[in-house]
Write a protein that holds these residues in place. Structure first.
Motif, PDB file in Angstrom:
ATOM      1  N   HIS A   1       0.841  -1.186  -0.067  1.00 15.10           N
ATOM      2  CA  HIS A   1       0.003   0.083  -0.072  1.00 15.10           C
ATOM      3  C   HIS A   1       0.797   1.097  -0.100  1.00 15.10           C
ATOM      4  N   GLU A   2       1.859   1.319   0.836  1.00 18.25           N
ATOM      5  CA  GLU A   2       2.761   2.571   0.904  1.00 18.25           C
ATOM      6  C   GLU A   2       3.534   2.510  -0.455  1.00 18.25           C
TER       7      GLU A   2
ATOM      8  N   HIS B   1       1.406   4.592  -2.782  1.00 19.11           N
ATOM      9  CA  HIS B   1       1.443   6.053  -2.765  1.00 19.11           C
ATOM     10  C   HIS B   1       2.643   6.547  -3.503  1.00 19.11           C
TER      11      HIS B   1
ATOM     12  N   GLU C   1      -6.117   6.906  -0.991  1.00 20.61           N
ATOM     13  CA  GLU C   1      -5.812   5.601  -0.179  1.00 20.61           C
ATOM     14  C   GLU C   1      -6.561   4.393  -0.759  1.00 20.61           C
TER      15      GLU C   1
ATOM     16  N   HIS D   1      -9.676   7.346   5.101  1.00 15.24           N
ATOM     17  CA  HIS D   1      -9.308   5.967   4.693  1.00 15.24           C
ATOM     18  C   HIS D   1     -10.555   5.141   4.394  1.00 15.24           C
TER      19      HIS D   1
HETATM   20 ZN   LIG Z   1      -1.973   5.299   2.767  1.00 11.22          ZN
END
Ligand SMILES: [Zn+2]
Length: 408
Positions: A261-262, A265, A341, A384
């Motif tokens: 997930h990171e 980004h 997100e 989120h």
């Molecule tokens: Zn995030």
């Protein structure tokens, strides 16, 4: 050749993503669910209370004449230099409002966090962090206020447009410098020691075009029990960090799901797109301030003693207007962030191929984020996706990748 493939497909049991989502959600119930819901729903009211207390403090300081006195004092100290007066006034005023609202900040940041079992901090440690954060925030905000007040004074018609550019530049510099200069003041960032998990994270990063050679671990357990990870910085200061709570409380698949997930980004350039989005929002704020602040002063400010456009005391009513606007725009800012997100969520599930790890992480995040809100609640209050939305994403992905050997 066809027959074995058919047999293989038939051998996979039917998988219903909705039922699988419900089964995960059903594992959190009773007191744990009630506590998480109460903690998060209390946060809805905190938005209003924060605004009411901030505006109440500003209104009181204006009515008592303290804002006008601070402005006069700043003028004397700056020996008539207008920029010096604006900076000193902003510094005094922001520090004063910080001190006046400290009891409320202590309730929200320390008392309430302990009530819900989220905090690891003593009151002394919390106060130390608050002092440092407020000092840094006050100085940086006073510099931003200096820029905006100067433009307001010198460019009566176009100040908000120049101010939008200045806000963008300020946000950019803040994002660039925060990981290097600010975050290390509150927490220690150390390199994650070599392990199969670390290799798996770096492999996932490099396979997705993230030139990371290092994974950082932040000692968030100094302050909180929350699990989390983040990507911060711009250009040369970008770094991906996971917190020690995450590392200590979850399985490798869960960590990989979070780090996927990171990385999302980073790969999807979210810092850049959020920077543009929030700069445009800053422009909207300044445009509204341009109309609403003089109106507020004319309507209610007979006893505030603000002496027109040149008086930096205009900052106080401007912040009242900005607070109202920020509350009204809560669904917009939350949705803007939540949209990014959700993109990172899909990216992370694809990169980690760990839909069950992802679902278990969503449940753990549910300790402080309501798992099953109504759709309107999620749109308005969630920055989120909710636990249910995230688990469903993972289970839908799983339904389409069943039987593939590397899916966990
Ligand atoms: Zn995030």
């Amino acid at each position: 050749m066809i027959l074995p493939l058919v047999l293989l497909t038939a051998a996979v049991p039917p998988f219903d993503p909705v039922a699988a989502t419900d089964a995960y959600l059903a594992t959190v119930g009773g007191a744990a669910r009630a506590r998480s819901d109460a903690y998060f729903e209390g946060g809805y009211w905190l938005i209003l209370w924060n605004a009411a207390i901030g505006m109440g403090a500003a209104w009181t300081l204006l009515r008592l004449g303290m804002v006008a006195r601070l402005s006069r004092r700043a003028e004397t100290l700056a020996r008539g230099r207008k920029a010096g007066r604006a900076f000193l006034f902003a510094l005094f005023y922001l520090a004063l409002t910080g001190i006046v609202t400290l009891p409320w900040a202590a309730y929200v940041g320390w008392v309430r966090e302990h009530q819900y079992g989220m905090s690891n901090q003593t009151f002394v440690a919390w106060t130390g962090d608050w002092l440092m954060g407020t000092a840094i925030g006050t100085i940086l905000s006073a510099l931003a206020a200096l820029a905006l007040l100067t433009l307001y004074r010198k460019r009566p018609r176009s100040w908000w447009a120049w101010g939008t550019l200045a806000s963008g530049a300020f946000l950019f510099v803040g994002l660039l410098l925060a990981p290097v200069f600010v975050e290390p003041l509150f927490n220690r960032y150390t390199a994650m020691p070599p392990s199969p998990l670390r290799s798996a994270i770096l492999q996932m990063a490099q396979a997705n075009g993230v030139p990371a050679r290092n994974v950082l671990v932040v000692d968030a357990s100094r302050q909180t029990k929350r699990i989390s990870a983040n990507v911060a910085g711009v250009g040369p200061t970008v770094r991906v960090a996971l917190n020690d709570n995450l590392l200590n409380r979850t399985s490798p698949d869960e960590v990989r799901a979070v780090m996927g997930h990171e990385l999302g980004h980073y790969v999807l350039n979210h810092t850049a797109s959020l920077l543009v989005a929030f700069t445009l929002l800053a422009g909207l704020f300044l445009l509204v301030l341009d109309y609403a602040t003089p109106w507020l002063v004319a309507r209610y400010g007979q006893r505030w003693n603000i002496q027109g456009r040149d008086d930096p005391a205009m900052l106080a009513p401007a912040l009242i207007v900005a607070t109202v606007l920020a509350v009204l725009l809560t669904p917009v800012t939350n949705s803007l962030v939540r949209f990014h997100e959700a993109q990172a969520d899909y990216f992370g599930i694809n990169a980690s191929r760990a839909p069950d790890g992802w679902a278990r992480i969503a449940l753990k995040l549910g300790e402080y984020r309501k798992l099953e809100p109504s759709p309107i609640e999620e749109a308005v209050f969630f920055d989120h996706p909710s636990g249910r939305t995230r688990i469903r994403m993972g289970m839908e992905w799983k339904a389409h990748h069943l039987g593939e050997p590397d899916v966990r």
